[in-house]
Write an enzyme that holds these catalytic residues in place. Structure first.
Site, PDB file in Angstrom:
ATOM      1  CG  ASP A 145      -1.966  -1.229   1.171  1.00 23.81           C
ATOM      2  OD1 ASP A 145      -1.980  -1.899   0.046  1.00 23.81           O
ATOM      3  OD2 ASP A 145      -2.594  -1.317   2.246  1.00 23.81           O
ATOM      4  CG  MET A 189      -5.716  -4.864  -3.080  1.00 26.03           C
ATOM      5  SD  MET A 189      -4.644  -6.152  -2.384  1.00 26.03           S
ATOM      6  CE  MET A 189      -5.773  -7.601  -2.210  1.00 26.03           C
ATOM      7  NE  ARG A 191      -7.206  -2.563   4.578  1.00 22.58           N
ATOM      8  CZ  ARG A 191      -6.323  -3.103   5.198  1.00 22.58           C
ATOM      9  NH1 ARG A 191      -5.018  -2.588   5.334  1.00 22.58           N
ATOM     10  NH2 ARG A 191      -6.429  -4.525   5.351  1.00 22.58           N
TER      11      ARG A 191
HETATM   12  O1  F6P Z   1      -2.616  -3.839   3.332  1.00 28.13           O
HETATM   13  C1  F6P Z   1      -2.414  -4.854   2.275  1.00 28.13           C
HETATM   14  C2  F6P Z   1      -3.589  -5.167   1.648  1.00 28.13           C
HETATM   15  O2  F6P Z   1      -3.158  -5.773   0.586  1.00 28.13           O
HETATM   16  C3  F6P Z   1      -4.616  -3.966   1.012  1.00 28.13           C
HETATM   17  O3  F6P Z   1      -4.180  -3.294  -0.003  1.00 28.13           O
HETATM   18  C4  F6P Z   1      -5.935  -4.844   1.009  1.00 28.13           C
HETATM   19  O4  F6P Z   1      -6.866  -3.758   1.068  1.00 28.13           O
HETATM   20  C5  F6P Z   1      -5.826  -5.797   1.927  1.00 28.13           C
HETATM   21  O5  F6P Z   1      -4.304  -5.926   2.259  1.00 28.13           O
HETATM   22  C6  F6P Z   1      -6.560  -6.896   1.653  1.00 28.13           C
HETATM   23  O6  F6P Z   1      -6.362  -7.817   2.671  1.00 28.13           O
HETATM   24  P1  F6P Z   1      -6.923  -9.353   2.912  1.00 28.13           P
HETATM   25  O7  F6P Z   1      -5.991  -9.928   1.982  1.00 28.13           O
HETATM   26  O8  F6P Z   1      -6.636  -9.664   4.454  1.00 28.13           O
HETATM   27  O9  F6P Z   1      -8.168  -9.218   2.447  1.00 28.13           O
END
Ligand code: F6P
Length: 408
Positions: A145, A189, A191
């Site tokens: 991120d 991705m 967030r």
């Molecule tokens: O924080 C890293 C990340 O890859 C974010 O970009 C994404 O929103 C999140 O993890 C997804 O997490 P998970 O794989 O636990 O759903």
């Protein structure tokens, strides 16, 4: 200075290079004479259950270390475990110290993002309060991120950015061969930080038009304005390519993907599971204009596509892992490794360490002035920042036509 026994864990969403940092920790610990180098299985969650390995049993020679550097995801296993505060659960802290004492650990390393750095913050504060002076707690940065404060960028970002830039180029080629109306929406991705979606801008060049529109969570997403922009672009070309961050939000603060409603899951750090933004927008476009749409979620692939990893990223991740171990050997605790950009052209970067309090739980977003064209593109300054981070190619060790990985 000679090290005592160490233990290292990995936490949060994996990346293509989190194992390169692990290799950096291992190598430096070995060189500094650590008698035992333990790895927590599934981070702090595993440690609480006394789940760990002796890393020397897996990394017997240089070849294993090199393969580890090229293996995506978290070799030791990861977790999303929010350490309760000491006042809420003193027994959790007592238990951690008990396990560390059992293994005679002198140095604790945690490789993770801003949430995981909270673990280092809490543990180092607890140690200080209890006058535990013979164990150090240090963080090694990680996250695709790129949202960690203080550091110039994060290990993992460059490789994910390289995958995003490359794949947007490839999608762009696919789109232009079609003669039909088609809107491709790529969901990326990140967030609440748009660093990854911003990397879609890297695709544009003399051999590629790149994405037509790029939306980041740093600006409010207006659906009507978005539809008008798509319609406008469609007047001059039938194929429209849009990159959106999974975290884009409308004016009331809700995520666009929440409109899809199905996804209500929340992880232990309290983050909503995002996803579905591209499908939501594709549905709206198909309804309004009747054109073909193609929603594409890069999803997990963008954080484990190590076959297109950035060599700069792999090397830096290794370096910062080693830097943190060396700092711990000098007695540092409650600190996190960081990158300091010395110059951009030529690109030069140093590693350093920084107080965990400035990094834990803080989200760094893309500077507003880098977002141009009414919130739909990135400035040259942004491209100049990202470009050095994706340079160089990693050569996987190929076996039977596929990259070789190392696993527990
Ligand atoms: O924080 C890293 C990340 O890859 C974010 O970009 C994404 O929103 C999140 O993890 C997804 O997490 P998970 O794989 O636990 O759903």
């Amino acid at each position: 200075m000679k090290l005592g026994n160490i233990i290292v864990g990995q936490s949060g969403g994996p990346t293509s290079v989190i194992n390169s940092s692990l290799a950096g920790v291992f190598q430096a610990a070995k060189e500094l004479g650590a008698p035992k180098i333990y790895g927590m299985k599934n981070g702090i969650e595993g440690l609480l259950n006394e789940q760990y390995i002796d890393m020397r049993e897996y990394l017997k020679g240089d070849m294993e270390v090199e393969i580890l550097k090229r293996t995506p995801s978290a070799f030791l296993g990861s977790c999303r475990f929010k350490l309760p505060t000491v006042d809420k659960s003193p027994e959790t802290y007592d238990r951690i110290i008990e396990v560390l004492r059992k293994l005679d650990i002198k140095h604790f390393f945690y490789i993770g993002g801003n949430d995981s750095m909270d673990t280092i913050k809490q543990l180092s504060e607890y140690a200080a309060a209890k006058n535990i002076t013979d164990i150090t707690f240090m963080g090694v940065p990680k996250t695709i991120d790129n949202d960690l404060a203080v550091t110039d960028h994060t290990p993992g970002y460059g490789s994910a950015a390289k995958y995003i830039g490359t794949t947007i180029k490839e999608l762009s080629r696919d789109a232009v061969v079609q003669l039909i109306d088609i809107v491709t929406i790529v969901e990326i991705m990140g967030r609440n930080a748009g660093w990854l979606a911003a990397a879609a801008a890297l695709a544009k060049g003399e051999d590629c038009e790149g994405a037509d529109l790029i939306y980041l969570p740093e600006t409010v997403f207006d659906i009507d304005k978005f539809l008008a922009k798509v319609e406008d672009i469609h007047k001059t070309k039938k194929q429209v390519l849009v990159a959106v961050s999974e975290g884009i939000k409308v004016a009331d603060g809700s995520y666009v993907c929440e409109a899809a409603a199905a996804n209500k899951a929340v992880d232990s750090f309290g983050h909503k599971t995002l996803g579905g933004t591209a499908s939501t927008l594709a549905g709206i476009i198909a309804d309004k204009f009747g054109w073909k749409t193609r929603p594409i979620e890069f999803s997990t692939i963008q954080r484990c596509a190590s076959h297109i990893g950035s060599l700069t990223d792999v090397n830096e991740a290794f370096l910062v892992g080693g830097q943190v171990v060396k700092a711990a050997a000098e007695g540092e605790t409650g600190k996190v490794g960081i990158y300091v950009r010395v110059s951009n052209k030529p690109y030069m970067m140093n590693t350093d360490i920084y107080d965990v309090n400035a990094i834990a739980n803080v989200e760094k977003t893309v500077p507003k002035e880098w977002i141009i064209n009414d919130g739909t593109y990135l400035s040259q300054e942004a491209i100049d920042y990202m470009s050095p981070l994706i340079q160089g190619e990693v050569c996987p060790y190929m076996v039977n036509g596929l990259p070789k990985h190392i696993k527990l």
